[in-house]
Design a protein around this motif. Structure first.
Motif, short mmCIF file in Angstrom:
data_model
loop_
_atom_site.label_atom_id
_atom_site.label_comp_id
_atom_site.label_asym_id
_atom_site.label_seq_id
_atom_site.Cartn_x
_atom_site.Cartn_y
_atom_site.Cartn_z
N ALA A 85 127.67 14.88 -34.42
CA ALA A 85 126.27 14.88 -34.87
C ALA A 85 125.85 16.27 -35.30
O ALA A 85 125.16 16.42 -36.32
N SER A 86 126.25 17.29 -34.56
CA SER A 86 125.87 18.65 -34.94
C SER A 86 126.60 19.06 -36.22
O SER A 86 126.03 19.75 -37.07
N ARG A 87 127.87 18.61 -36.38
CA ARG A 87 128.60 18.93 -37.60
C ARG A 87 127.98 18.25 -38.81
O ARG A 87 127.89 18.84 -39.89
N SER A 88 127.52 17.02 -38.65
CA SER A 88 126.90 16.33 -39.79
C SER A 88 125.57 16.98 -40.16
O SER A 88 125.22 17.05 -41.34
N LYS A 89 124.85 17.49 -39.17
CA LYS A 89 123.60 18.20 -39.47
C LYS A 89 123.90 19.48 -40.24
O LYS A 89 123.22 19.80 -41.21
N GLU A 90 124.94 20.22 -39.81
CA GLU A 90 125.32 21.44 -40.52
C GLU A 90 125.76 21.12 -41.94
O GLU A 90 125.42 21.84 -42.88
N THR A 91 126.50 20.03 -42.11
CA THR A 91 126.95 19.64 -43.44
C THR A 91 125.76 19.29 -44.33
O THR A 91 125.74 19.66 -45.51
N ALA A 92 124.77 18.60 -43.78
CA ALA A 92 123.59 18.25 -44.56
C ALA A 92 122.84 19.51 -45.01
O ALA A 92 122.37 19.60 -46.15
N TYR A 121 130.94 13.82 -25.68
CA TYR A 121 131.10 15.15 -26.27
C TYR A 121 131.45 15.04 -27.75
O TYR A 121 130.92 15.77 -28.58
N SER A 122 132.34 14.11 -28.07
CA SER A 122 132.75 13.93 -29.46
C SER A 122 131.58 13.49 -30.33
O SER A 122 131.41 13.97 -31.45
N VAL A 123 130.77 12.57 -29.83
CA VAL A 123 129.60 12.10 -30.59
C VAL A 123 128.61 13.23 -30.80
O VAL A 123 128.08 13.42 -31.90
N MET A 124 128.36 14.00 -29.76
CA MET A 124 127.41 15.12 -29.88
C MET A 124 127.93 16.16 -30.86
O MET A 124 127.17 16.70 -31.66
N ASN A 125 129.23 16.43 -30.80
CA ASN A 125 129.82 17.43 -31.68
C ASN A 125 129.78 16.97 -33.13
O ASN A 125 129.46 17.75 -34.03
#
Length: 94
Positions: free
Chosen positions: A40-47, A34-38
């Motif tokens: 990953a989505s945060r890094s996509k939003e940041t990008a 769950y932490s890895v998935m979360n």
């Protein structure tokens, strides 16, 4: 016959221990997944946000450069306001 019954019981105990071990492993891996998935989505939003910010910055820079060019042209067109007036070498109305 007694040996077979004992072996069946022993196999059930092995199976229960294996299921317990598997459930412990899965329960410990669940939050990590769950932490890895979360993240990953945060890094996509940041990008995406960084992309918007850089585009916004470049648009602002272009706007200010255009505004500075207009201000320079306006000051050159005023008579006597600048030491470097704009010379019309090809007038449209002779």
């Amino acid at each position: 016959m007694k040996k077979r019954i004992r072996r069946i019981g022993f196999t059930l105990i092995e199976l229960l221990i294996a299921l317990f071990a598997l459930s412990v492993v899965l329960l410990t891996l669940g939050p990590m997944v769950y932490s890895v998935m979360n993240s990953a989505s945060r890094s996509k939003e940041t990008a995406i946000e960084v992309g918007f910010a850089s585009k916004s910055r470049s648009h602002k820079e272009i706007f200010y450069m255009a505004e500075a060019g207009l201000q320079d042209a306006r000051s050159r067109l005023q008579t006597g306001a600048s030491g470097f007036p704009i010379q019309d070498t090809m007038p449209s109305n002779p």
